[in-house]
Design an enzyme around this catalytic site. Structure first.
Site, PDB file in Angstrom:
ATOM      1  N   LYS A  13      16.735  16.930  26.589  1.00 46.42           N
ATOM      2  CA  LYS A  13      17.253  17.939  27.528  1.00 46.42           C
ATOM      3  C   LYS A  13      18.185  18.888  26.805  1.00 46.42           C
ATOM      4  O   LYS A  13      18.746  18.554  25.741  1.00 46.42           O
ATOM      5  CB  LYS A  13      17.986  17.292  28.700  1.00 46.42           C
ATOM      6  CG  LYS A  13      19.219  16.438  28.358  1.00 46.42           C
ATOM      7  CD  LYS A  13      20.538  17.183  28.200  1.00 46.42           C
ATOM      8  CE  LYS A  13      21.712  16.247  27.926  1.00 46.42           C
ATOM      9  NZ  LYS A  13      22.882  16.909  27.327  1.00 46.42           N
ATOM     10  N   ASP A 140      24.323  10.703  31.515  1.00 46.10           N
ATOM     11  CA  ASP A 140      23.112  11.524  31.377  1.00 46.10           C
ATOM     12  C   ASP A 140      21.826  10.785  31.752  1.00 46.10           C
ATOM     13  O   ASP A 140      20.773  11.404  31.862  1.00 46.10           O
ATOM     14  CB  ASP A 140      22.955  11.981  29.921  1.00 46.10           C
ATOM     15  CG  ASP A 140      23.735  13.254  29.632  1.00 46.10           C
ATOM     16  OD1 ASP A 140      24.136  13.931  30.598  1.00 46.10           O
ATOM     17  OD2 ASP A 140      23.923  13.553  28.438  1.00 46.10           O
TER      18      ASP A 140
HETATM   19  O1  C5P Z   1      28.919   8.538  30.446  1.00 45.27           O
HETATM   20  P1  C5P Z   1      28.937   8.448  28.960  1.00 45.27           P
HETATM   21  O2  C5P Z   1      29.158   7.035  28.469  1.00 45.27           O
HETATM   22  O3  C5P Z   1      27.772   9.094  28.313  1.00 45.27           O
HETATM   23  O4  C5P Z   1      30.187   9.286  28.493  1.00 45.27           O
HETATM   24  C1  C5P Z   1      30.722   9.180  27.202  1.00 45.27           C
HETATM   25  C2  C5P Z   1      32.182   9.596  27.233  1.00 45.27           C
HETATM   26  O5  C5P Z   1      32.297  10.993  27.519  1.00 45.27           O
HETATM   27  C3  C5P Z   1      33.008   8.911  28.312  1.00 45.27           C
HETATM   28  O6  C5P Z   1      33.560   7.724  27.842  1.00 45.27           O
HETATM   29  C4  C5P Z   1      34.063   9.933  28.632  1.00 45.27           C
HETATM   30  O7  C5P Z   1      35.110   9.844  27.709  1.00 45.27           O
HETATM   31  C5  C5P Z   1      33.380  11.258  28.393  1.00 45.27           C
HETATM   32  N1  C5P Z   1      32.867  11.894  29.633  1.00 45.27           N
HETATM   33  C6  C5P Z   1      33.767  12.494  30.510  1.00 45.27           C
HETATM   34  N2  C5P Z   1      33.281  13.112  31.637  1.00 45.27           N
HETATM   35  C7  C5P Z   1      31.956  13.126  31.916  1.00 45.27           C
HETATM   36  C8  C5P Z   1      31.033  12.513  31.039  1.00 45.27           C
HETATM   37  C9  C5P Z   1      31.527  11.914  29.898  1.00 45.27           C
HETATM   38  O8  C5P Z   1      34.970  12.497  30.277  1.00 45.27           O
HETATM   39  N3  C5P Z   1      31.528  13.748  33.004  1.00 45.27           N
END
Ligand code: C5P
Length: 303
Positions: A13, A140
């Site tokens: 994506k 994601d």
């Molecule tokens: O959800 P995911 O594990 O992919 O996100 C990785 C990191 O990115 C999270 O631990 C967070 O610190 C940050 N993040 C965030 N806000 C989001 C998505 C991700 O702060 N909407």
């Protein structure tokens, strides 16, 4: 002996738009983002196995970690746990989407594993069951169960399908560095006051539609990524803007993309990079083309 081998192909994506509204009490950031599938694929081969071990092989070796922290392994463990555990499989992940590039590679693989294993293990529940497991793996992941063009709200994990745009040409430039999403958000000085608390999601999706207002799309993470990773800044300035509808960083980087009215113009823009960067030339995908399918192929082995 005949084994049923499943294959799931999953497209990357790009984020056409990513707006950060503010930091939430749970530490995540509240987003309004537009996600679009493109024709750059990882592929998973999945085979049901007796026992309770899920073996993961990554090809080429080193393209992604092959241990328990790979999102494919996490997806397999959570799906098995939701059905009482004790499930075995062998998964070969053919990795082509660069990792740590904002193209959703690891998340795409997790979504593909959920869809493939649900079929391989003959589990009930359909896609409805996969949504909550997907969101627990990463922000994601749910998008990849949908594909095409979508509006992402919340952490980006709540996705709303939008009508397909006309097919566009795309160039993705890969600076070949890994940018950790958490680090980008950490460096982001999120607005103290949430932007437009009563924000209607439609003000984002309305910027597309029959006559997209490309100039109104942006990525709030871009200044952070460009400011701290000079390779990304270099890739961004190398990409031709003349014929582009939009040029920008995808997600939290490191990859940058140029969007063009058609593939021919995208290829021309890639030519102008004169081999300075690894890049992918392709097109945007409609939802039907991006949908995950577990295809079964019978394989006869020696024993
Ligand atoms: O959800 P995911 O594990 O992919 O996100 C990785 C990191 O990115 C999270 O631990 C967070 O610190 C940050 N993040 C965030 N806000 C989001 C998505 C991700 O702060 N909407």
């Amino acid at each position: 002996m005949i084994h049923g081998m499943l294959t799931v192909r999953v497209p990357a994506k790009i984020n056409l738009h990513l707006e950060v509204l503010g930091r939430r009490p749970d530490g995540y950031h509240e987003l309004r983002t537009l996600l679009q599938s493109i024709d750059w694929y990882d592929e998973l081969e999945i085979e049901d196995r007796p026992g309770d071990t899920v073996e993961l092989v990554v090809e080429p070796v080193g393209a992604a970690p092959a241990g328990a922290d790979n999102l494919v392994a996490i997806a397999a463990a959570r799906l098995a746990a939701a059905h009482g555990g004790r499930r075995g499989a062998r998964i070969v992940l053919h990795k082509r989407i660069p990792a740590g590039a904002g193209l959703g590679g690891g998340s795409a693989d997790a979504a593909a594993a959920l869809v493939g294993l649900q079929t391989a293990w003959d589990l009930p529940g359909g896609v409805a069951e996969l949504w909550s497991i997907a969101a627990s793996i990463g922000s994601d992941v749910p998008f990849f169960l949908l594909g095409g063009l979508a509006l992402g709200v919340g952490r980006g994990d709540e996705v709303i399908a939008l009508d397909d745009l006309a097919t566009l040409g795309v160039v993705v430039v890969d600076p070949e560095i890994v940018v950790a999403t958490a680090e980008v958000y950490r460096r982001l000085t999120a607005p103290r006051e949430w932007r437009r608390p009563g924000f209607a999601v439609y003000s984002v999706s309305d910027r597309l539609g029959s006559a997209p207002r490309w100039a109104e799309l942006r990525n709030d993470l871009e200044p952070v990524v460009v400011g701290h990773w000079p390779q990304v800044a270099e890739a961004l300035s190398a990409l031709d803007r003349d014929e582009a509808l939009r040029v920008g960083v995808t997600g939290s980087g490191s990859a940058v993309f140029g969007l063009y009215p058609d593939r021919v113009r995208a290829a021309r823009a890639a030519d102008r990079l004169a081999g300075r960067f690894r890049c992918h030339v392709g097109i945007t995908l409609a939802r039907t083309a991006a949908r995950l399918r577990a295809g079964r192929s019978e394989e006869v082995t020696g024993s």
